[in-house]
Write a protein that holds these residues in place. Sequence first.
Motif, PDB file in Angstrom:
ATOM      1  N   GLU A 218       0.848  -1.184   0.000  1.00  0.00           N
ATOM      2  CA  GLU A 218       0.000   0.000   0.000  1.00  0.00           C
ATOM      3  C   GLU A 218       0.888   1.240   0.000  1.00  0.00           C
ATOM      4  N   ILE A 219       0.506   2.250  -0.777  1.00  0.00           N
ATOM      5  CA  ILE A 219       1.198   3.541  -0.758  1.00  0.00           C
ATOM      6  C   ILE A 219       0.203   4.569  -0.258  1.00  0.00           C
TER       7      ILE A 219
ATOM      8  N   ALA B 282       5.423   3.432   1.519  1.00  0.00           N
ATOM      9  CA  ALA B 282       5.053   2.101   1.039  1.00  0.00           C
ATOM     10  C   ALA B 282       5.084   1.170   2.244  1.00  0.00           C
ATOM     11  N   THR B 283       4.001   0.457   2.449  1.00  0.00           N
ATOM     12  CA  THR B 283       3.924  -0.478   3.567  1.00  0.00           C
ATOM     13  C   THR B 283       3.344  -1.801   3.093  1.00  0.00           C
ATOM     14  N   GLU B 284       3.657  -2.810   3.863  1.00  0.00           N
ATOM     15  CA  GLU B 284       3.016  -4.110   3.694  1.00  0.00           C
ATOM     16  C   GLU B 284       2.744  -4.611   5.096  1.00  0.00           C
ATOM     17  N   GLY B 285       1.469  -4.752   5.415  1.00  0.00           N
ATOM     18  CA  GLY B 285       1.116  -5.047   6.794  1.00  0.00           C
ATOM     19  C   GLY B 285       1.544  -3.857   7.644  1.00  0.00           C
TER      20      GLY B 285
ATOM     21  N   MET C 107       8.321   0.057   4.239  1.00  0.00           N
ATOM     22  CA  MET C 107       9.263  -0.419   3.235  1.00  0.00           C
ATOM     23  C   MET C 107      10.083   0.722   2.630  1.00  0.00           C
ATOM     24  N   GLY C 108       9.490   1.908   2.574  1.00  0.00           N
ATOM     25  CA  GLY C 108      10.183   3.055   2.006  1.00  0.00           C
ATOM     26  C   GLY C 108       9.265   4.251   1.947  1.00  0.00           C
ATOM     27  N   TRP C 109       9.826   5.379   1.463  1.00  0.00           N
ATOM     28  CA  TRP C 109       9.037   6.602   1.374  1.00  0.00           C
ATOM     29  C   TRP C 109       9.575   7.539   0.312  1.00  0.00           C
ATOM     30  N   ILE C 110       8.727   8.500  -0.026  1.00  0.00           N
ATOM     31  CA  ILE C 110       9.093   9.587  -0.928  1.00  0.00           C
ATOM     32  C   ILE C 110       8.551  10.869  -0.295  1.00  0.00           C
ATOM     33  N   LEU C 111       9.340  11.924  -0.378  1.00  0.00           N
ATOM     34  CA  LEU C 111       8.921  13.240   0.106  1.00  0.00           C
ATOM     35  C   LEU C 111       8.770  14.130  -1.124  1.00  0.00           C
TER      36      LEU C 111
ATOM     37  N   GLU D 254      16.322  -4.029   3.008  1.00  0.00           N
ATOM     38  CA  GLU D 254      15.764  -5.369   2.795  1.00  0.00           C
ATOM     39  C   GLU D 254      14.680  -5.408   1.720  1.00  0.00           C
ATOM     40  N   PHE D 255      14.202  -4.236   1.266  1.00  0.00           N
ATOM     41  CA  PHE D 255      13.167  -4.186   0.243  1.00  0.00           C
ATOM     42  C   PHE D 255      13.689  -3.667  -1.094  1.00  0.00           C
ATOM     43  N   ARG D 256      14.975  -3.431  -1.193  1.00  0.00           N
ATOM     44  CA  ARG D 256      15.554  -2.905  -2.434  1.00  0.00           C
ATOM     45  C   ARG D 256      15.603  -3.994  -3.507  1.00  0.00           C
ATOM     46  N   GLY D 257      15.587  -3.549  -4.763  1.00  0.00           N
ATOM     47  CA  GLY D 257      15.667  -4.479  -5.880  1.00  0.00           C
ATOM     48  C   GLY D 257      14.354  -5.141  -6.223  1.00  0.00           C
TER      49      GLY D 257
END
Length: 145
Positions: free
Chosen positions: A2-3, A54-57, A61-65, A89-92
């Motif tokens: 989810e974003i 970006a999340t899962e559960g 996982m990451g973000w953008i500003l 751990e979520f790269r690639g």
Amino acid sequence: MEIRKPSDSEYKTILSLTPQALFDGTLGEAKPSDEKVKQLIEPLLQKGSCYLIATEGNHLMGWILIGASQDPLTEKRCGFIYELFVLEEFRGKGMARKLIEAGIEHLKQDGYSEVRLRVYAGNQAMKLYETLGFKHHTIIMSMSV
């Protein structure tokens, strides 16, 4: 996956990880203190910039500003990607692309017809940005003296 915009607790997590994000993004040239991060980020948020995460559960996982910027010479207003970070751990896995695409869509909905970002020479993310259509706009050059 989810974003979405972050909750208050997720925002605090982002702020705690931003020094590492800036260290990675500047290829080790800068690792600001928590206080410096607040000095950089808070004015952007007060002027309408926002994070998308970006999340899962319950896993971030990451973000953008993203937000607005103005060209100092032409005074043209454009959308701007201030920060992009994906936890190691979520790269690639295409996470950065999904965050950028969501950020661009958000900026388009806000009425921007151009999106800019700043990236350090040598940063591997440049390849991704180019595949998404970003082109060189301004180049800052430096030399040691």
